[in-house]
Design an enzyme around this catalytic site. Structure first.
Site, PDB file in Angstrom:
ATOM      1  N   ASN A   1      27.607 -26.842   4.614  1.00  0.00           N
ATOM      2  CA  ASN A   1      26.940 -27.040   3.326  1.00  0.00           C
ATOM      3  C   ASN A   1      26.608 -28.516   3.091  1.00  0.00           C
ATOM      4  O   ASN A   1      25.527 -28.858   2.636  1.00  0.00           O
ATOM      5  CB  ASN A   1      27.799 -26.495   2.188  1.00  0.00           C
TER       6      ASN A   1
ATOM      7  N   PHE B   1      34.348 -27.852  -7.425  1.00  0.00           N
ATOM      8  CA  PHE B   1      33.704 -26.861  -6.563  1.00  0.00           C
ATOM      9  C   PHE B   1      32.453 -27.467  -5.922  1.00  0.00           C
ATOM     10  O   PHE B   1      31.781 -28.300  -6.541  1.00  0.00           O
ATOM     11  CB  PHE B   1      33.317 -25.616  -7.369  1.00  0.00           C
ATOM     12  N   GLU B   2      32.135 -27.022  -4.701  1.00  0.00           N
ATOM     13  CA  GLU B   2      31.021 -27.598  -3.940  1.00  0.00           C
ATOM     14  C   GLU B   2      29.666 -27.401  -4.615  1.00  0.00           C
ATOM     15  O   GLU B   2      28.703 -28.077  -4.282  1.00  0.00           O
ATOM     16  CB  GLU B   2      30.981 -27.002  -2.533  1.00  0.00           C
ATOM     17  N   SER B   3      29.595 -26.481  -5.558  1.00  0.00           N
ATOM     18  CA  SER B   3      28.347 -26.264  -6.292  1.00  0.00           C
ATOM     19  C   SER B   3      28.029 -27.455  -7.197  1.00  0.00           C
ATOM     20  O   SER B   3      26.970 -27.490  -7.809  1.00  0.00           O
ATOM     21  CB  SER B   3      28.465 -24.998  -7.132  1.00  0.00           C
ATOM     22  N   GLY B   4      28.964 -28.406  -7.303  1.00  0.00           N
ATOM     23  CA  GLY B   4      28.732 -29.584  -8.132  1.00  0.00           C
ATOM     24  C   GLY B   4      29.457 -29.532  -9.468  1.00  0.00           C
ATOM     25  O   GLY B   4      29.175 -30.324 -10.363  1.00  0.00           O
TER      26      GLY B   4
END
Lengths: 299, 245
Positions: free
Chosen positions: A101, B50-53
């Site tokens: 990612n 979380f990697e979604s920001g």
């Protein structure tokens, strides 16, 4: 300039067979309506790319519109494997590149900045970029000219077309969104063309009330269509909730080819357009999802 | 204790690895369960990223399926983008990361890409997501695995997320995995391979390694972990209600 158009025109005029397509939506605002229209129009030989995918990637692989995927994660988030992806890989009928990612985001960021690569510390250990395993990606390294540190060169990836769903836009294409972004705008702004669907059109006066929420400026937007519920079964912050049941249903149904074909018929081929799709979902279900929306509001 | 579901026991055990005030990079599933449980019991000042920001997340209303799910964003204190949070990770600003995978080996290498060979897989899985990046870059990596001997190998089929490696210091990467937590035990990587450092409440040393092909040493400070307290169990009941169903 008025860039508003119908969703069918967006796809017909701006998506070509063989294009590399960035699919927006990191769990939030996934552009289902746009991609279902691509499937209906029978586009072919597309390369799909993004960091963490939604079931939309798997559906497009299953529908035969994609010949290659470039990704960090490809599955049904939190639920399981991408069944169509798994079958295609195991049968050898799909070309794919496994990245991560972070590296996918850096690939888009490099393209957004107009530079050939970005250095990073990842992808120097493990098997993802392992020259002794055929088929894995090749990542070159560099010795930093200042510090001599060894760094991976993450190459730019510039998609031909980005697909984005967002809250609202004016007709000239100033696109606004609140909530989770992920890699949506890094990927969009890396792309040559940006196709957008929004829940609603608003006047430019409304855009200027909250310009911080503008994520794509009008001069970068190629064309924009108003498509309410265009992200279902994913969600739009403050507008409707995520239809988790649909993700579980896809997991059950796509486990074999016949089940996947039923799914494609029911939700895509038997629906002439997005309105027909919403009829198939049903008013009752949509009302429930509307009630699940968060109380957050865009200006 | 043994009566609790495996996922709950795993979360309870892993939550013990997190300290109040730390910044924690979280994946979906067992990792987010453990981080949420820690935040609602022993580490209220834990910052979940979380990697979604999403930063300062508190997905208490519903277990998130995706790092971009509504409950991840719902009570968050900041929403930025993926680039920003991965940048924090690379710059060494994140204290601890939690990961799970399909396979783990003695060196803490993780596989979430393929069962079988890369080019002719028996099962093609989902790939890295942010796992490789977290394993490379986070200051302290905690691995969570249910005790399933088929998933504990001498060598994983494919190294998606790297464990211990001599090359880490040359590459200026942090040391990697510090512990592997199962519902039965804690393994430490301090000595260079996984070594049994503790058993969880209700489990013996034999239970801890039952069926494993690993030749596991015990650490000098080996101990039984004290029983989970009332506060932890209450938090598990309230935060992880869905796992009881």
């Amino acid at each position: 300039m008025d860039k508003s158009a119908e969703i069918s025109d967006l796809v017909e005029e701006h998506v070509n067979d063989g294009d590399t397509i960035f699919v927006g939506g990191f769990g939030h605002c996934v552009p289902f309506a746009l991609c279902f229209e691509i499937i209906r129009q029978g586009k072919r030989d597309l390369t799909l790319c993004r960091s963490g995918t939604d079931i939309l990637f798997d559906i497009m692989i299953g529908a035969g519109v994609a010949s290659k995927v470039i990704f960090g994660y490809l599955g049904n988030p939190g639920i399981g494997l991408g069944h169509a992806f798994r079958r295609a890989v195991e049968a050898g009928t799909l070309t794919y590149e496994d990245w991560t990612n972070m590296s996918m985001i850096l690939r888009f960021e490099a393209a957004r900045q107009g530079i050939p690569f970005l250095p990073a510390r990842i992808l120097q250990l493990g098997d993802i970029a392992n020259a002794s395993i055929p088929g894995t990606i090749e990542v070159k390294t560099i010795d930093c000219p200042y510090t001599s540190e060894k760094l991976a060169c993450i190459p730019a990836l510039k998609p031909d077309v980005a697909l984005v769903h967002a809250h609202q836009s004016d007709r000239s294409g100033n696109v606004q969104l609140i909530g989770v972004d992920g890699d949506m705008f890094t990927g969009a702004l890396a792309s040559e063309k940006i196709l957008v669907t929004v829940e609603r059109f608003v006047d430019t006066a409304r855009i200027t009330r909250l310009p911080e929420a503008t994520r794509i400026p009008a001069y970068r937007t190629t064309a924009v269509a108003a498509v309410p519920w265009g992200a279902h079964p994913s969600y739009v912050e403050g507008v409707y909730g995520r239809d988790d049941d649909q993700y579980f249903a896809y997991d059950r149904e796509a486990r074999n080819v016949e089940g996947l074909e039923d799914y494609l018929r029911r939700w895509i081929y038997n629906c002439a357009n997005h309105s027909a799709y919403l009829n198939a979902v049903g008013k009752k279900r949509l009302n429930v999802l509307e009630e699940q929306a968060s109380r957050r509001e865009i200006g | 204790m043994i009566g609790l579901p495996v996922a709950i026991r795993l979360a309870l055990a892993a939550a013990r690895e997190l300290q109040n005030g730390e910044v924690c990079f979280v994946g979906i599933g067992n990792p987010s369960d453990a981080a949420l449980l820690a935040k609602h019991s022993r580490a209220p000042e834990l910052t979940l990223i979380f990697e979604s920001g999403v930063v300062g997340s508190n997905p208490i209303s519903k277990p998130p399926l995706s790092t971009g799910s509504p409950s991840v964003a719902e009570k968050a204190t900041m929403i930025t983008d993926g680039l920003a949070v991965f940048s924090e990770l690379q710059a060494g600003r994140i204290d601890v990361g939690l990961l799970s995978a399909a396979q783990v080996d003695l060196f803490g290498n993780l596989n979430s890409t393929v069962i079988g060979s890369y080019n002719q897989p028996k099962i093609r899985m989902v790939g890295s997501g942010g796992a490789h990046d977290i394993a490379c870059l986070v200051k302290r990596l905690i691995i969570l695995m249910p005790h399933d001997p088929r998933r504990f190998l001498e060598k994983v089929d494919f190294i998606t997320s790297p464990g211990l490696s001599d090359r880490r210091s040359d590459l200026k990467l942090p040391p990697g995995p510090v512990s592997l937590i199962t519902e039965r035990a804690r393994f430490s990587f301090e000595s260079g391979t996984a070594a049994l450092s503790a058993t969880m409440p209700g489990y013996s040393e034999e239970d801890a390694v039952e069926g494993l092909s690993w030749k596991v040493k015990k650490t000098p400070d080996f101990a039984s972990i004290e029983k989970f307290g009332k506060k932890e169990l209450e938090a598990a009941r309230s935060c992880l209600q869905y796992l009881f169903n």
